[in-house]
Enzyme design. Structure first.
Site, PDB file in Angstrom:
ATOM      1  N   CYS B 224     -14.824  38.574  28.376  1.00 40.62           N
ATOM      2  CA  CYS B 224     -13.490  39.083  28.046  1.00 40.62           C
ATOM      3  C   CYS B 224     -13.286  39.140  26.537  1.00 40.62           C
ATOM      4  O   CYS B 224     -12.475  39.930  26.043  1.00 40.62           O
ATOM      5  CB  CYS B 224     -12.386  38.284  28.727  1.00 40.62           C
ATOM      6  SG  CYS B 224     -12.289  36.565  28.214  1.00 40.62           S
ATOM      7  N   HIS B 557      -8.847  32.619  27.799  1.00 42.73           N
ATOM      8  CA  HIS B 557      -8.992  34.008  28.239  1.00 42.73           C
ATOM      9  C   HIS B 557      -8.381  34.971  27.226  1.00 42.73           C
ATOM     10  O   HIS B 557      -7.300  34.717  26.708  1.00 42.73           O
ATOM     11  CB  HIS B 557      -8.305  34.166  29.591  1.00 42.73           C
ATOM     12  CG  HIS B 557      -8.526  35.495  30.231  1.00 42.73           C
ATOM     13  ND1 HIS B 557      -9.766  36.077  30.317  1.00 42.73           N
ATOM     14  CD2 HIS B 557      -7.659  36.354  30.790  1.00 42.73           C
ATOM     15  CE1 HIS B 557      -9.652  37.244  30.924  1.00 42.73           C
ATOM     16  NE2 HIS B 557      -8.383  37.444  31.215  1.00 42.73           N
TER      17      HIS B 557
END
Lengths: 178, 610
Positions: B224, B557
């Site tokens: 990510c 994240h």
């Protein structure tokens, strides 16, 4: 001006008070003169705009913190903007461009790491064999730290793996999908 | 591409903008008495004053003294200490002026024949109109003051080749090219025929009211960090335009590299790729970007897997090639470097990054930073220029006790910053502009960091100040949220909220503005001031992408928010959703991408595609 009460009217106290007053006046005029110039030449920053922006962001944060609004910030998705849903691990299949095998997208990176002989485990493995070690040093250049303006030092990294200390066992990628 | 992005502005801002000086010109006309004085005497009296301008280094405040040791006194009352003493520009008589008391300066102007209305503050080198009883401003007077001030910061004419007062060497590579008007491109008949025979129009998709180019990116396993940066780059206007207008054609590039087509290999997206890079050590990140742009803007809405790109990037950044999650900013720098390096090897382009002539990565992101180091003993200033791809900012400490913060700031500044109180200090929320203020603030280098002064010929304590000499087309701001303590042998992430604006004016951080402030906000063209008036908009930027990080240092994240047609979208790997702008405002920004509102075109050296 911590002269004690009894000395309030002594010549010394009056004199120091007078000088202090002059200094203070001078400093005030300094600032007034600078502000006058800034205002006249239109160099002042638009504080109203900035305050308005801050107000908006404060309101936004309050709304975001409100649990009844969490629908948008929550990472639990139902459908995306196109009406599609996606599994926790990406399941598109394609061929690895290094070895040709069919790999599932969500597992491509760990596969490629071993396939290319990169990564910590592969490096440790390679270090044990001497010829492999020779190959490692003669291979391509490491990425150059880009800017000569030295702010992007390696101490400022927000990595999601561990900070890469040798010998530490990496927690093998906690899945980020909810 | 030259149309400005529409954006609502409160009326006050528009009015303030109208008064903003262009290149330090006074927006309002002089008072009639000053105008009269100029008509009668020209600028000679101001230049003659130069001999009396005494500049006290460091910091360079100018005072007027006929002799260095002169103590000016009011001719009328003998006072030497009233806050303001003025010397008449016509006859040099010194008078005091201290409302609400009697103004001997005004009395002088009245008593004398016409021509004695303009005086100069002997301690501050400011012009004053004794009739209007107000400070007035004149370009030639300010020029004289600045010349006297800068003389202290440079070597004497005999010692340095650049000589005299303004010994600042402009950065190489800022060649002045003629500005041209934007002309939209239209295909000529030949191009039309080519397009007709070798391509087919993209099918219109059912969700055609959603912008093209919105497409999820599959997470390939802890990637990510890569997906978030790629989403921002896929929507970086100049970069998007470059690739979508075929400026880097991957088929042509591979053919040049002599890589044979390998049709039997099925690749991501089922597209036929030339097998570029497989096992023969040659790869091209720009080609992979080209493929990605084509795929993402094709209208296909199923998420794209940037596998080929990952493969190429790992070949480029061998030391970052591992399955563990990486830092998004490090990836950003590394991949821009990859695009640059490949171009460098291929073509005989100039290596200099500052001009952006070398590759698209630099053309879009490269700016030039100016660093000034001033000797605290003699005022001599040495200046260097460095290219930069982005600006990394320390997250401000929370401002507890704004008064303390303000006084600390003015202690550091050269001339006494009058604008030391800004709203962020009062409310305690760190802001992007606050970080930029800190970035461009004069910083006193400690006594353990003495630098060699060319004038003093010894190491002296110095003052260092950064500023932006040339703004890039796209500014990327990276917030240093990672704190590493070598004492405690631990690292942590700073989660503190940072406010970032949707519109950003970079003018206060330009070298010309910083220098202007350093020399007392005088009207004078400083390094970086453009002669043409169209400069007015070129420091205004609009936010278009925000890379955010949520979670802890080792378990977090990345998500990117994109702004398309003033609508915000959240790009979370494969998931694209629409969000309200307040979600973005409240998000924890890690990298913020701003694009210049107005793009200007310069005449190209060569015709045709490069």
């Amino acid at each position: 001006m911590s002269a004690s009460r009894e000395d309030n009217t002594s010549p010394d106290a009056q004199l120091s008070s007078h000088f202090f007053g002059d200094l203070l006046d001078s400093i005030i005029v300094d600032i007034a003169s600078e502000c006058h110039r800034i205002a006249k030449l239109g160099l002042d920053r638009n504080l109203e705009d900035e305050e308005e922006e801050l107000r908006r962001s404060t309101q936004a944060r309050v709304r975001a913190a409100d649990p009844s609004n969490s629908g948008e910030t929550n990472s639990k998705y139902v459908v995306d903007i196109f009406g599609q849903t996606h599994p926790g691990v990406a399941n598109e299949i394609f061929d690895c461009m290094n070895c040709g095998r069919s790999i599932m997208a969500g597992r491509f990176a760990p596969h490629l790491e071993k396939c290319m002989g990169k990564g910590r485990k592969a490096r440790l493995k390679a270090a044990r064999s001497s010829t492999a070690a020779q190959n490692r040093y003669s291979r391509g250049s490491p990425a150059s730290t880009y800017s000569p303006y030295s702010n992007s030092t390696s101490t400022n990294r927000l990595s999601n793996g561990s900070t890469g200390v040798a010998g530490e066992d990496l927690s093998n990628g906690t899945s980020e999908e909810p | 591409m030259s149309s400005p992005i529409n954006h609502r502005r409160p009326p006050a801002a528009a009015a303030a903008a109208a008064h903003r000086p262009i290149n330090g010109q006074i927006p309002s006309p002089p008072c009639p008495h000053l105008a009269d004085f100029r008509a009668r005497n020209g600028s000679k009296p101001f230049r003659a004053l130069q001999a009396c301008l005494r500049v006290k280094p460091p910091g360079g405040r100018a005072a007027i003294r006929r002799e260095p040791s002169e103590v000016p006194r009011c001719g009328a009352c003998g006072d030497a200490a009233r806050p303001r003493l003025f010397a008449c520009m016509a006859c040099a008589a010194v008078s005091c002026h201290a409302p609400p008391g009697p103004s001997h300066a005004a009395a002088h102007a009245e008593a004398m024949p016409p021509g004695h209305e303009i005086a100069v503050d002997v301690d501050r080198a400011e012009l004053f109109c004794c009739v209007c009883r107000d400070q007035v401003y004149d370009r030639d007077f300010d020029a004289a003051v600045v010349l006297a001030q800068t003389a202290a910061s440079t070597l004497p004419a005999s010692a340095s080749s650049s000589g005299g007062s303004r010994a600042v060497v402009a950065p190489e590579n800022l060649r002045k090219r003629r500005r041209v008007d934007y002309r939209p491109w239209s295909p000529d008949p030949r191009e039309r025929a080519l397009m007709g025979s070798f391509s087919s129009p993209l099918e219109s998709v059912p969700t055609s009211d959603l912008p093209r180019g919105l497409r999820g990116l599959n997470n390939l396993g802890n990637t990510c960090f890569m997906n978030s940066v790629l989403q921002a780059l896929l929507h970086t206007p100049p970069l998007r335009n470059y690739f979508l207008s075929d400026r880097h054609n991957r088929y042509f590039c591979q053919k040049k590299d002599g890589v044979s087509g390998n049709v039997s290999k099925r690749n991501v997206d089922g597209a036929v790729d030339g097998g570029h890079g497989s096992k023969n050590g040659s790869f091209c990140l720009a080609c992979d970007m080209d493929a990605m742009f084509s795929a993402v803007f094709s209208g296909e809405r199923m998420p794209y897997s940037p596998a080929k790109f990952l493969y190429s990037w790992w070949q480029h950044a061998a030391n970052l090639a591992s399955y563990e999650q990486q830092d998004a900013h490090e990836f950003f720098i590394s991949m821009l470097d990859g695009i640059h390096e490949k171009v460098d090897k291929d073509r005989l382009r100039p290596q200099s990054q500052g001009s952006g002539d070398c590759c698209i990565a630099h053309r879009v992101f490269s700016g030039i930073l100016r660093s000034d180091v001033m000797c605290m003993a003699c005022g001599f200033t040495s200046t260097t220029y460095d290219p930069c791809l982005d600006i990394s900012l320390d997250l401000e400490q929370s401002q507890r006790g704004s008064v303390k913060a303000a006084s600390a700031k003015s202690h550091h500044s050269c001339n006494g910053e009058a604008e030391c109180m800004n709203s962020s200090q009062n409310s305690g929320i760190p802001t992007l502009m606050g970080c930029l203020d800190r970035f461009t603030r004069p910083e006193r280098l400690g006594s353990d960091q003495k630098l060699f002064c060319q004038q003093c010929q010894v190491s002296q304590e110095s003052l260092k100040q950064m500023s932006i000499r040339k703004l890039p087309l796209v500014s990327c701001f990276h917030i240093k949220r990672f704190e590493h303590s070598s004492i405690r042998k631990m690292s942590r992430k700073i989660d503190r909220y940072l406010h970032f604006p949707f519109s950003l004016d970079m003018a206060p951080y330009l070298s010309s503005s910083i220098l202007r402030r350093r020399f007392g906000n005088r009207i004078f063209p400083f390094d970086g001031d453009e002669p043409d008036a169209s400069n007015e908009f070129s420091s205004e930027f609009e936010l278009f992408a925000v890379v955010t990080h949520a979670g802890k240092l080792d378990a977090g994240h990345y998500v990117t928010y994109l702004r398309l047609s003033n609508q915000w979208y959240k790009c979370d790997d494969a998931w694209i959703t629409q969000v309200n702008e307040n979600i973005v405002r409240a998000a924890q920004g890690y990298m913020m991408f701003y694009v210049q509102k107005m793009l200007y075109y310069r005449a190209s050296d060569k015709m045709g595609a490069s």
